[in-house]
Design an enzyme around this catalytic site. Structure first.
Site, PDB file in Angstrom:
ATOM      1  N   LYS A 219      -5.104  -5.908   8.489  1.00 41.78           N
ATOM      2  CA  LYS A 219      -6.078  -7.110   7.953  1.00 41.78           C
ATOM      3  C   LYS A 219      -7.192  -7.435   8.983  1.00 41.78           C
ATOM      4  CE  LYS A 219      -4.127  -8.601   3.945  1.00 41.78           C
ATOM      5  NZ  LYS A 219      -3.219  -9.576   3.306  1.00 41.78           N
ATOM      6  N   ARG A 254       4.630  -7.009   3.875  1.00 39.61           N
ATOM      7  CA  ARG A 254       4.144  -6.123   3.299  1.00 39.61           C
ATOM      8  C   ARG A 254       3.190  -5.186   4.267  1.00 39.61           C
ATOM      9  NH1 ARG A 254      -0.796  -5.124   0.756  1.00 39.61           N
ATOM     10  NH2 ARG A 254      -1.069  -4.067  -1.261  1.00 39.61           N
TER      11      ARG A 254
HETATM   12  N1  HH2 Z   1      -2.821  -8.138   0.657  1.00 38.23           N
HETATM   13  C1  HH2 Z   1      -3.496  -7.117  -0.037  1.00 38.23           C
HETATM   14  C2  HH2 Z   1      -3.260  -6.541  -1.111  1.00 38.23           C
HETATM   15  N2  HH2 Z   1      -1.978  -7.066  -1.931  1.00 38.23           N
HETATM   16  N3  HH2 Z   1      -0.264  -8.812  -2.055  1.00 38.23           N
HETATM   17  C3  HH2 Z   1       0.506  -9.724  -1.365  1.00 38.23           C
HETATM   18  N4  HH2 Z   1       1.577 -10.147  -1.933  1.00 38.23           N
HETATM   19  N5  HH2 Z   1      -0.058 -10.415  -0.272  1.00 38.23           N
HETATM   20  C4  HH2 Z   1      -1.057  -9.775   0.492  1.00 38.23           C
HETATM   21  O1  HH2 Z   1      -1.266 -10.120   1.524  1.00 38.23           O
HETATM   22  C5  HH2 Z   1      -1.609  -8.594  -0.150  1.00 38.23           C
HETATM   23  C6  HH2 Z   1      -1.282  -8.287  -1.252  1.00 38.23           C
HETATM   24  C7  HH2 Z   1      -4.731  -6.458   0.711  1.00 38.23           C
HETATM   25  O2  HH2 Z   1      -4.143  -5.166   1.164  1.00 38.23           O
HETATM   26  P1  HH2 Z   1      -4.429  -3.787   0.733  1.00 38.23           P
HETATM   27  O3  HH2 Z   1      -3.408  -3.483  -0.307  1.00 38.23           O
HETATM   28  O4  HH2 Z   1      -4.240  -2.831   1.841  1.00 38.23           O
HETATM   29  O5  HH2 Z   1      -5.991  -3.465   0.151  1.00 38.23           O
HETATM   30  P2  HH2 Z   1      -6.598  -3.526  -1.107  1.00 38.23           P
HETATM   31  O6  HH2 Z   1      -6.431  -4.832  -1.706  1.00 38.23           O
HETATM   32  O7  HH2 Z   1      -8.049  -3.231  -0.719  1.00 38.23           O
HETATM   33  O8  HH2 Z   1      -5.991  -2.470  -1.936  1.00 38.23           O
END
Ligand code: HH2
Length: 278
Positions: A219, A254
């Protein structure tokens, strides 16, 4: 000092990220087909993932919203393919009840909802589905959430929100033991002023009495603390933050880098465990 009288903490579970999206901030576009997604899923399981988190819509600041039917096309075939090859628990990362329903019908058992069941029909869907639900804190909407986030006291505000969403879920018929909470690092939070106190205040979120999932992997706050390192150069910071979560008592993290995180947690756990032996 021996702490033999009390039990060591349970091992922290690792949720591996599978983004079937062209635009995720950390790994967008890397999984263009069901075959590629399945190969990655099986590799994550071999690397030690306890849960696979399949998402079809990016929630990064400014991401373009995806219609439900498109999101279903992105996630359901992969969930089915994983289910056919592996017994690993699958979560679906979606805000939309219709996507959650389709994902659970295909074999997902956890609804990971960054909107904490605030979409119309979401509470009822979660109660009907009977699956686990992750209720995450987010201030505002993904498109605009990073514009000017404000809190009186970020830890208290997030804890109050999560407690209220857990109450709403239970009032709608979701069983208490199905509920997970997530402080939502990076979701409507200033990179430094809000995310860091929130991480320092994790014991208060854990103290609400539900298992806590923590998403810190790659992040932006890590880049802000380390010379604007890009997402794929944030592994050290991701592991440091995951271990801070482990020390605070989170139940799961995660992550994108499963193997490295599993190793870090195993070493941390072994050290903690050694303190409990007579
Ligand atoms: N962060 C992201 C997406 N989903 N779900 C939970 N429960 N907690 C989190 O901190 C969280 C989440 C963001 O990360 P990422 O999936 O890598 O990116 P993107 O939203 O751009 O797909």
């Amino acid at each position: 000092m021996s702490l033999a009288a009390s039990a060591p903490p349970a091992p922290v579970r690792v949720m591996g990220v599978l983004n079937m999206t062209p635009d995720s901030f950390s790994d967008g576009g890397s999984l263009g087909s069901v075959e590629a997604g399945l190969a990655r899923a099986l590799a994550l399981v071999r690397a030690g993932a306890d849960i696979l988190d399949v998402g079809g819509e990016s929630t990064r600041p400014g991401a373009t919203p995806v219609p439900a039917d498109e999101e279903i096309v992105r996630v359901v075939p992969l969930i089915r393919a994983i289910r056919a090859e592996s017994g690993a628990p699958i979560s679906v990362d979606t805000m939309k009840p219709e996507v959650a329903r389709a994902a659970v019908a295909a074999g997902a058992t956890i609804w990971n909802d960054v909107a904490a069941l605030r979409w119309p029909g979401a509470l009822e869907a979660a109660a009907e589905l009977g699956c686990d639900v992750v209720l995450m804190h987010m201030q505002g909407e993904p498109g605009t959430m990073q514009r000017e986030p404000r809190y009186d006291d970020v830890v208290a505000d997030v804890a109050d929100f999560l407690a209220a969403r857990a109450e709403a879920a239970m009032a709608a018929g979701v069983a208490r033991e199905r509920i997970w909470l997530d402080p939502g690092v990076g979701f409507g939070k200033h990179m430094i002023r809000h995310n860091l106190p929130l991480l320092a205040g994790l014991p208060r979120i854990v103290g609400l009495g539900f298992p806590v999932l923590l998403g810190v992997s790659r992040k932006s706050f890590i880049g802000a603390l380390d010379e604007q390192a890009p997402p794929d150069a944030r592994l050290g910071g991701s592991i440091a933050a995951a271990l801070a979560g482990a020390a605070a008592g989170v139940a799961a993290v995660r992550v994108h880098d499963v193997r490295e995180t599993v190793q870090a947690l195993r070493v941390w756990q072994a050290i903690v465990q050694a303190g409990y032996q007579v």
